[in-house]
Design an enzyme around this catalytic site. Structure first.
Site, short mmCIF file in Angstrom:
data_model
loop_
_atom_site.label_atom_id
_atom_site.label_comp_id
_atom_site.label_asym_id
_atom_site.label_seq_id
_atom_site.Cartn_x
_atom_site.Cartn_y
_atom_site.Cartn_z
N ASP A 163 0.60 -1.22 -0.11
CA ASP A 163 -0.17 0.11 -0.40
C ASP A 163 0.81 1.45 0.32
O ASP A 163 2.11 1.57 0.33
CB ASP A 163 -1.04 -0.07 0.98
CG ASP A 163 -2.31 0.53 0.94
OD1 ASP A 163 -2.71 0.16 1.33
OD2 ASP A 163 -1.79 1.85 1.50
N ASN A 215 -13.43 -3.45 3.15
CA ASN A 215 -14.13 -1.86 3.43
C ASN A 215 -14.39 -2.19 1.64
O ASN A 215 -14.31 -2.42 1.01
CB ASN A 215 -13.55 -0.79 2.85
CG ASN A 215 -12.75 -0.47 4.19
OD1 ASN A 215 -12.67 -0.76 5.49
ND2 ASN A 215 -11.15 0.31 3.79
N GLN A 267 -14.60 2.32 1.59
CA GLN A 267 -13.44 2.37 0.80
C GLN A 267 -13.21 3.66 -0.48
O GLN A 267 -14.25 4.48 -0.50
CB GLN A 267 -14.95 1.13 -0.22
CG GLN A 267 -14.14 0.73 -1.40
CD GLN A 267 -15.16 -0.32 -1.92
OE1 GLN A 267 -16.42 -0.30 -1.52
NE2 GLN A 267 -14.54 -0.69 -2.68
N HIS A 273 -10.82 -5.34 -2.77
CA HIS A 273 -9.39 -5.59 -2.32
C HIS A 273 -8.86 -5.94 -1.36
O HIS A 273 -10.31 -5.51 0.56
CB HIS A 273 -8.29 -4.64 -2.41
CG HIS A 273 -8.46 -3.08 -1.77
ND1 HIS A 273 -9.42 -1.84 -2.28
CD2 HIS A 273 -8.85 -2.19 -1.04
CE1 HIS A 273 -10.30 -1.24 -2.08
NE2 HIS A 273 -9.59 -1.01 -0.79
N HIS A 289 -7.36 -5.74 2.59
CA HIS A 289 -6.08 -5.45 3.25
C HIS A 289 -5.58 -6.37 3.67
O HIS A 289 -5.97 -7.13 5.10
CB HIS A 289 -6.21 -4.02 4.59
CG HIS A 289 -6.86 -2.98 3.46
ND1 HIS A 289 -6.02 -1.55 3.13
CD2 HIS A 289 -7.95 -2.37 3.31
CE1 HIS A 289 -6.45 -0.71 2.94
NE2 HIS A 289 -8.19 -1.20 2.78
#
Ligand code: 5GP
Ligand code: ZN
Length: 136
Positions: free
Chosen positions: A32, A88, A95, A101, A103
């Protein structure tokens, strides 16, 4: 199906460079750019699904298996003390990129991050009404 407007489609396809820590035919796992902690990464399916609701069951199963594998490898290699999986769905849930995706967030003693919520205090009646709404 890919989405021409989606940055995560382009990253997953390798059209935009990323710090990739794992890749196979269906997924790319990247670091990230705004990490919560050292090693914060994202599992991206190569196909475009906006969120969990759109994700096919077969892909969902593979995501959780991959999350488990990545959590073990990352915990060992980064000497993490714990691990959060966060996912999310929808703007209200935090989100910001509308390509599914997951995390992967390694946690370290004293890392200063808080991933949580303020606990509510529902009555038994309120809990019962919610239980009924969901399961009956
Ligand atoms: P969300 O808030 O949608 O659950 O998470 C989106 C995440 O994607 C954020 O943690 C954000 O830092 C990360 N992010 C956004 N754009 C990029 C990008 O272009 N590259 C990478 N590696 N991460 C990104
Ligand atoms: Zn996409």
């Amino acid at each position: 199906m890919k989405n021409d407007q989606c940055i995560f489609c382009k990253i997953a396809a390798g059209e935009i460079p990323s710090k990739t820590i794992y890749e196979d035919d269906e997924f790319r796992v990247i670091l990230d750019l705004g990490p919560a902690t050292k090693g914060h990464a994202l599992i991206l399916p190569k196909e475009h699904y906006a969120n969990l609701y759109e994700l096919p069951e077969e892909t969902a199963k593979k995501v959780i298996c991959l999350a488990k594998k990545m959590a073990s490898v990352m915990t060992e290699k980064l000497h993490a003390d714990g691990f959060n999986l966060v996912q999310n769905n929808g703007e209200v849930a935090g989100q910001t990129v509308f390509h599914f995706h997951m995390h992967l967030i390694p946690r370290y003693k004293g890392d200063g991050q808080t991933i949580g919520w303020k606990p509510g205090k529902p009555s038994d009646e309120e809990l019962e009404a919610i239980r009924k709404a969901i399961s009956e």
